[in-house]
Design a protein around this motif. Structure first.
Motif, PDB file in Angstrom:
ATOM      1  N   THR A 102       0.821  -1.223   0.000  1.00 22.78           N
ATOM      2  CA  THR A 102       0.000   0.000   0.000  1.00 22.78           C
ATOM      3  C   THR A 102       0.852   1.268   0.000  1.00 22.78           C
ATOM      4  N   GLU A 103       1.949   1.256   0.784  1.00 21.07           N
ATOM      5  CA  GLU A 103       2.832   2.421   0.802  1.00 21.07           C
ATOM      6  C   GLU A 103       4.262   1.919   0.978  1.00 21.07           C
ATOM      7  N   TYR A 104       5.226   2.767   0.615  1.00 18.49           N
ATOM      8  CA  TYR A 104       6.615   2.319   0.729  1.00 18.49           C
ATOM      9  C   TYR A 104       7.570   3.493   0.666  1.00 18.49           C
ATOM     10  N   THR A 105       8.782   3.255   1.178  1.00 18.40           N
ATOM     11  CA  THR A 105       9.888   4.189   0.987  1.00 18.40           C
ATOM     12  C   THR A 105      11.005   3.429   0.306  1.00 18.40           C
ATOM     13  N   GLN A 106      11.854   4.177  -0.389  1.00 12.75           N
ATOM     14  CA  GLN A 106      12.844   3.553  -1.242  1.00 12.75           C
ATOM     15  C   GLN A 106      14.148   4.340  -1.124  1.00 12.75           C
ATOM     16  N   ASP A 107      15.236   3.641  -1.128  1.00  8.80           N
ATOM     17  CA  ASP A 107      16.545   4.288  -1.120  1.00  8.80           C
ATOM     18  C   ASP A 107      16.826   4.836  -2.525  1.00  8.80           C
ATOM     19  N   ASP A 108      17.083   6.130  -2.601  1.00 12.50           N
ATOM     20  CA  ASP A 108      17.221   6.751  -3.925  1.00 12.50           C
ATOM     21  C   ASP A 108      18.377   6.156  -4.723  1.00 12.50           C
ATOM     22  N   GLU A 109      19.493   5.975  -4.049  1.00 13.08           N
ATOM     23  CA  GLU A 109      20.706   5.507  -4.763  1.00 13.08           C
ATOM     24  C   GLU A 109      20.576   4.092  -5.286  1.00 13.08           C
ATOM     25  N   SER A 110      20.290   3.179  -4.377  1.00 13.42           N
ATOM     26  CA  SER A 110      20.287   1.757  -4.759  1.00 13.42           C
ATOM     27  C   SER A 110      18.959   1.339  -5.383  1.00 13.42           C
ATOM     28  N   GLY A 111      17.923   2.134  -5.138  1.00 20.21           N
ATOM     29  CA  GLY A 111      16.616   1.719  -5.625  1.00 20.21           C
ATOM     30  C   GLY A 111      15.982   0.640  -4.762  1.00 20.21           C
ATOM     31  N   ARG A 112      16.658   0.255  -3.700  1.00 18.07           N
ATOM     32  CA  ARG A 112      16.096  -0.792  -2.825  1.00 18.07           C
ATOM     33  C   ARG A 112      14.996  -0.203  -1.945  1.00 18.07           C
ATOM     34  N   PHE A 113      14.039  -1.069  -1.598  1.00 12.94           N
ATOM     35  CA  PHE A 113      13.031  -0.637  -0.627  1.00 12.94           C
ATOM     36  C   PHE A 113      13.685  -0.350   0.718  1.00 12.94           C
ATOM     37  N   TRP A 114      13.247   0.722   1.346  1.00 14.23           N
ATOM     38  CA  TRP A 114      13.649   0.950   2.733  1.00 14.23           C
ATOM     39  C   TRP A 114      12.599   0.361   3.688  1.00 14.23           C
ATOM     40  N   ALA A 115      11.358   0.556   3.342  1.00 14.08           N
ATOM     41  CA  ALA A 115      10.278   0.006   4.175  1.00 14.08           C
ATOM     42  C   ALA A 115       9.056  -0.222   3.296  1.00 14.08           C
ATOM     43  N   VAL A 116       8.288  -1.263   3.647  1.00 14.22           N
ATOM     44  CA  VAL A 116       7.069  -1.587   2.894  1.00 14.22           C
ATOM     45  C   VAL A 116       5.924  -1.880   3.853  1.00 14.22           C
ATOM     46  N   TRP A 117       4.725  -1.461   3.462  1.00 12.99           N
ATOM     47  CA  TRP A 117       3.494  -1.719   4.236  1.00 12.99           C
ATOM     48  C   TRP A 117       2.615  -2.620   3.387  1.00 12.99           C
ATOM     49  N   MET A 118       2.249  -3.776   3.901  1.00 11.07           N
ATOM     50  CA  MET A 118       1.552  -4.785   3.096  1.00 11.07           C
ATOM     51  C   MET A 118       0.342  -5.325   3.854  1.00 11.07           C
ATOM     52  N   HIS A 119      -0.732  -5.572   3.110  1.00 10.92           N
ATOM     53  CA  HIS A 119      -1.967  -5.976   3.798  1.00 10.92           C
ATOM     54  C   HIS A 119      -2.628  -7.186   3.148  1.00 10.92           C
ATOM     55  N   ARG A 120      -3.475  -7.806   3.925  1.00 12.67           N
ATOM     56  CA  ARG A 120      -4.415  -8.811   3.430  1.00 12.67           C
ATOM     57  C   ARG A 120      -5.854  -8.414   3.729  1.00 12.67           C
ATOM     58  N   LYS A 121      -6.095  -7.741   4.840  1.00  6.65           N
ATOM     59  CA  LYS A 121      -7.461  -7.602   5.361  1.00  6.65           C
ATOM     60  C   LYS A 121      -8.223  -6.387   4.842  1.00  6.65           C
ATOM     61  N   GLY A 122      -7.560  -5.505   4.070  1.00  7.71           N
ATOM     62  CA  GLY A 122      -8.291  -4.352   3.564  1.00  7.71           C
ATOM     63  C   GLY A 122      -7.983  -3.060   4.284  1.00  7.71           C
ATOM     64  N   GLY A 123      -6.949  -3.047   5.142  1.00  9.33           N
ATOM     65  CA  GLY A 123      -6.444  -1.818   5.746  1.00  9.33           C
ATOM     66  C   GLY A 123      -5.072  -1.522   5.161  1.00  9.33           C
ATOM     67  N   VAL A 124      -4.367  -0.566   5.692  1.00  2.53           N
ATOM     68  CA  VAL A 124      -3.066  -0.218   5.111  1.00  2.53           C
ATOM     69  C   VAL A 124      -2.051  -1.334   5.287  1.00  2.53           C
ATOM     70  N   HIS A 125      -2.092  -2.036   6.418  1.00  2.47           N
ATOM     71  CA  HIS A 125      -1.178  -3.177   6.543  1.00  2.47           C
ATOM     72  C   HIS A 125      -1.619  -4.179   7.582  1.00  2.47           C
ATOM     73  N   ASP A 126      -1.215  -5.425   7.331  1.00  6.33           N
ATOM     74  CA  ASP A 126      -1.182  -6.453   8.355  1.00  6.33           C
ATOM     75  C   ASP A 126       0.240  -6.601   8.866  1.00  6.33           C
ATOM     76  N   ILE A 127       1.195  -6.308   7.992  1.00  4.09           N
ATOM     77  CA  ILE A 127       2.603  -6.414   8.374  1.00  4.09           C
ATOM     78  C   ILE A 127       3.400  -5.370   7.595  1.00  4.09           C
ATOM     79  N   ALA A 128       4.379  -4.799   8.277  1.00  2.00           N
ATOM     80  CA  ALA A 128       5.295  -3.878   7.612  1.00  2.00           C
ATOM     81  C   ALA A 128       6.707  -4.338   7.896  1.00  2.00           C
ATOM     82  N   PHE A 129       7.588  -4.064   6.947  1.00  3.52           N
ATOM     83  CA  PHE A 129       9.006  -4.381   7.121  1.00  3.52           C
ATOM     84  C   PHE A 129       9.811  -3.100   6.984  1.00  3.52           C
TER      85      PHE A 129
END
Lengths: 326, 326, 326, 326
Positions: free
Chosen positions: B174-201
């Motif tokens: 649903t939402e995320y941040t990304q490292d500009d240089e490497s293009g790697r994700f810095w953090a991710v918000w992921m859901h199953r139930k229909g809200g912004v997240h069930d788990i974030a990394f």
């Protein structure tokens, strides 16, 4: 009627109630109300129709107001999971002997128009034009700060039959009232999206649209709406509330638009994604089912509804009205 | 990493984050905090463990506190749609070379225990003992009036890899941040139930549990919790907030339990059931992503997390911390 | 300093802090902020000055913004009970060797201008032009929905002396902090109107105006203001909060106007009309005195203030700062 | 009646309504309601009486419940500024031919008991036993979190006469309704403390106590009280509301205690310390005067009141009831 097992593997996958289309007699008066008082955002407007959405909706619209000679309900719109669900839906409705038609809706890729056994016009689509997020454009928040469409409620002459039909379509029952003598359902609340309902059916002359509801963040914005309407020329449009429903546990207010269409502002029901969630039965004699605090609804709330275009309402199977108001 | 298409037809059907099991060093102190201050309801308690749930939850528990010598995270629990999903899950995890085990959980019919590629212990079940509704037992509301578990957040040494794994499992971004240089994700918000997240990394030394969150009704109950903690001997347990997250738009507060486990109280994010919902990207340099109002998080919030039992955290792929606080 | 008995029969009868006059460098930018963001109502405006009031105020203004080359505080205005109080005030200030002057203020019948022993310019009036009630014009509510001016706060180089002077004028002490070693007051909160304060003095280089405060209805409108400022180009103008003060028990937020004048939005302190209300002493080492929840104020909050026009601030008697922030 | 000039230099200085004494038939049932549901704090209790206060009150009590055979109102208590005001009050009431008596009240130094021309028993004191502040003992907040007594409302057979008498005593008019034909007042709201009222008089068979009111922090705690009462066996004790009064602008709820005494929970009226505040006139035909949102009050609210002990109510000068409810 006894509660049937939910249909966990329905013929096609409906995500949620997506939008409602209403016929209104004066687009300008409607815009003043929906944009200026309620606070919905206008996505598009022309001489024929007005398209609106809530602050967190990224679909093009959740409400279409179309100019008609008389106030009327035009259709209920549902979003399905994938394009293939539309074909499955067409097949399923056809198998029930119900008319199916592919219609052109400028914001939708494909749109299936059909009806339920009572004649309620239903539209299904998988993909509607998307708009940028506006939920953090706080300077644009107005009125009751409506966030998203939540549900609609339909007067139905045979709630048992409606329940059976929508249950087969995959809607799940969360709460209900039942007539003690006949054992028939008086009213049912059914959902797809994980809240208390996407659609509810109430016994009564129908089919007629009873109301549609927008989700808001908390009770204080509803109080703001009351203050605003009472002092902006819309005092007579406040119909019922504020209150907390026993059924759904939501805090609510019902107001009437300039044509008498009933709009609910609604918040704080509960999450229902568990498939083994037990439906809650309420006694028709418990005044708290409608308003937890005991206040009766006015007579108009039990009686007034708007017919669907071209569909003649009929009297309900169950006579009488469980009106607790004086 | 580029955003992958969501996996709309995942190997098995996870409904939602259901419960978290934590190891605590003093059950009495934990009960004083979780029941007496936060306001969770105790479903069961013995010398080994305490089982708690929120006011609208009808499953037996959403939090297990188990007596352990050190504070530790024990597992993350997920409810799946149907019993058959458990077998599919077992097969899928085994196919990934991950250990699977059928374990006995007294309140669950069948329970599969496995782990993700980082070693995070995961438990899946379809049916947990149900309890009567309590969401309208208002006399029992206490503290922050927690309604239901919402999500958990995990420090992860390789967020790209976590994203890929959980995306394949059907979690949607649903939402995320990304490292500009490497293009790697810095953090991710992921859901199953229909809200912004069930788990974030979140990128960081891990795996470690960063926090778990309970959903509450509105910001004022969070303010009540602050007042209560500040004047009941828990002043030092207030860590961060109140504030509104830019990411998720939720109003939040982070507090620490007596063992340092971080609990978020959280409300008013948005509905995400549309499968075509576009993930929102946030710039790591925008302070509003964490707190919309600009207030930085304290250092502890970036650094402290609790290891999972028997799993040694490792340093992250991406070094550095986007700490905006002084 | 030990607490003196309140002066229950003061030389003249001050009702309340009535208005503050600030010098601003750009009237247009100020209007955008005070009217467009905070939500004050404009009573009058010309090229020289802007007059504003809160939603429940029926006096012509509680804030005057006057164009000046530099940001500066121009005067603090107080309403007295009756016209005769003005003459008594003139006599009393003259008896203290302080300059008194009758000045023309277009909205006031008579206006006395004088100063306190530190040079703070004070204006007193009995009758200001009245405007129609607007507290039920809900369609005009904007921003934080400011209702009325509540108090101001002044950096003072000798709080003991300020306390003695204002106590003699009839201001009553409600809460205070004291330096343990010297026994001198660090800060005092003093009122006339029946709330926690009309004016507060804080030890520091002064006199300088620390802030003025508007009363609002509840914490949620303060959260609305934060959301609005963060997403309308005023992120950097959010200085401190939201929080609850230990001292006064009020829920607060401090923001900075385009010139750096500090405005507090404030609600839910308590009633203080009882003359035997015991002042509450707070320990300077208790972080809760500033924010009950323990969060420290930023350095700017302790250091920045605006001088009064033509008055050179001097260093305080008490050195050091009880800053609890890192 | 035309509005008289306020008496700015009254015969003695009343600060505020301080407490009310009610006769109740079952102290245990009353305690369950006032402490357990409303959330007042018990200061003292014995077999004869229960003494209660709100969370921010430092006087010993603002409510005395005394065991009596029938529900009855026993007295209205007012705090005066200084001891000498008591002697002035005794002299003034005696000069009006009204009985005066010095009575012993264990928590008050001296207490004057008298009555108004309608027989309403009034008690005046300057000094009542003080208790430590509890407004920041948040763990003790319960129910509606009542903060302090605000006002009382009395059915009066001749509102013009009551207005004249209390105006002479120094009470100031803030809002009123008037009978169009006769020009007589229908109801008046009068204050001493700087809010909309300490006491109001409403045309009706009297004198009878209509209600007493506690000030609360915001509308949400009133909604909490409704939820609590509806689900704790007090559903039938909810009489009217929630709503916003047109008159006073306050958000309100009326509930009935186990003996039928009416209690209002009330918040967010406005500040009235300016002596030149213009009284606001409301049309008896405007439904918004009672509830801004138009909802009528139930018949009981217009008709039921509790007599004062030993005082026989008489019919009002103005016949008829401006009842807008069906």
């Amino acid at each position: 009627m006894t509660i049937a097992p939910p249909n966990f593997y329905p013929p096609f996958n409906i995500l949620r109630l997506s939008h409602v289309e209403l016929g209104v007699t004066d687009l300008q008066a409607s815009r003043a109300f929906y944009e200026g008082i309620l606070g919905l955002r206008v996505s598009a407007a022309d001489d024929e129709a007005l398209y609106l959405r809530g602050m967190e909706e990224r679909v093009h619209h959740s409400l279409i107001l179309r100019k008609t000679p008389q106030p009327v309900a035009l259709s209920l719109g549902f979003k399905v999971f994938a394009d293939a669900d539309l074909d499955r839906a067409a097949e399923w409705f056809a198998s029930k002997g119900l008319p199916v038609e592919w219609v052109t809706r400028s914001q939708c890729q494909r749109c299936l128009r059909t009806q339920d056994p009572f004649g309620v016009p239903l539209e299904f689509y998988a993909t509607m034009q998307r708009l940028p997020p506006t939920h953090q454009e706080f300077a644009a928040y107005r009125g009751v700060r409506p966030l998203r469409i939540d549900h609609c409620n339909v007067f139905c002459p045979d709630v048992d039959a409606a329940y059976a039909f929508y249950n087969e379509m995959g809607f799940r029952l969360t709460e209900y009232t039942q007539d003690d003598e006949s054992g028939r359902f008086w009213a049912v609340w059914m959902h797809r999206k994980g809240g208390v309902h996407d659609i509810a059916f109430t016994n009564g002359r129908g089919p007629r649209l009873h109301h549609l509801a927008y989700w808001v963040s908390n009770p204080l914005v509803i109080i703001d709406l009351l203050d605003l309407m009472a002092t902006s020329g819309y005092l007579a449009n406040i119909e019922r509330g504020p209150g907390r429903h026993g059924i759904s546990n939501a805090f609510f207010l019902y107001v009437l638009d300039p044509d008498g269409h009933r709009i609910e502002t609604y918040c704080s029901d509960y999450q229902t994604v568990d498939p083994d969630l037990e439906p809650i039965r309420w006694d028709l004699k418990d005044p708290r089912r409608q308003t937890l605090w005991g206040a009766p609804a006015p007579r108009s709330w039990f009686e007034q509804g708007v017919p669907f275009e071209g569909v003649t309402p009929v009297d309900p199977v169950l006579a009488g009205q469980p009106i607790v108001a004086p």
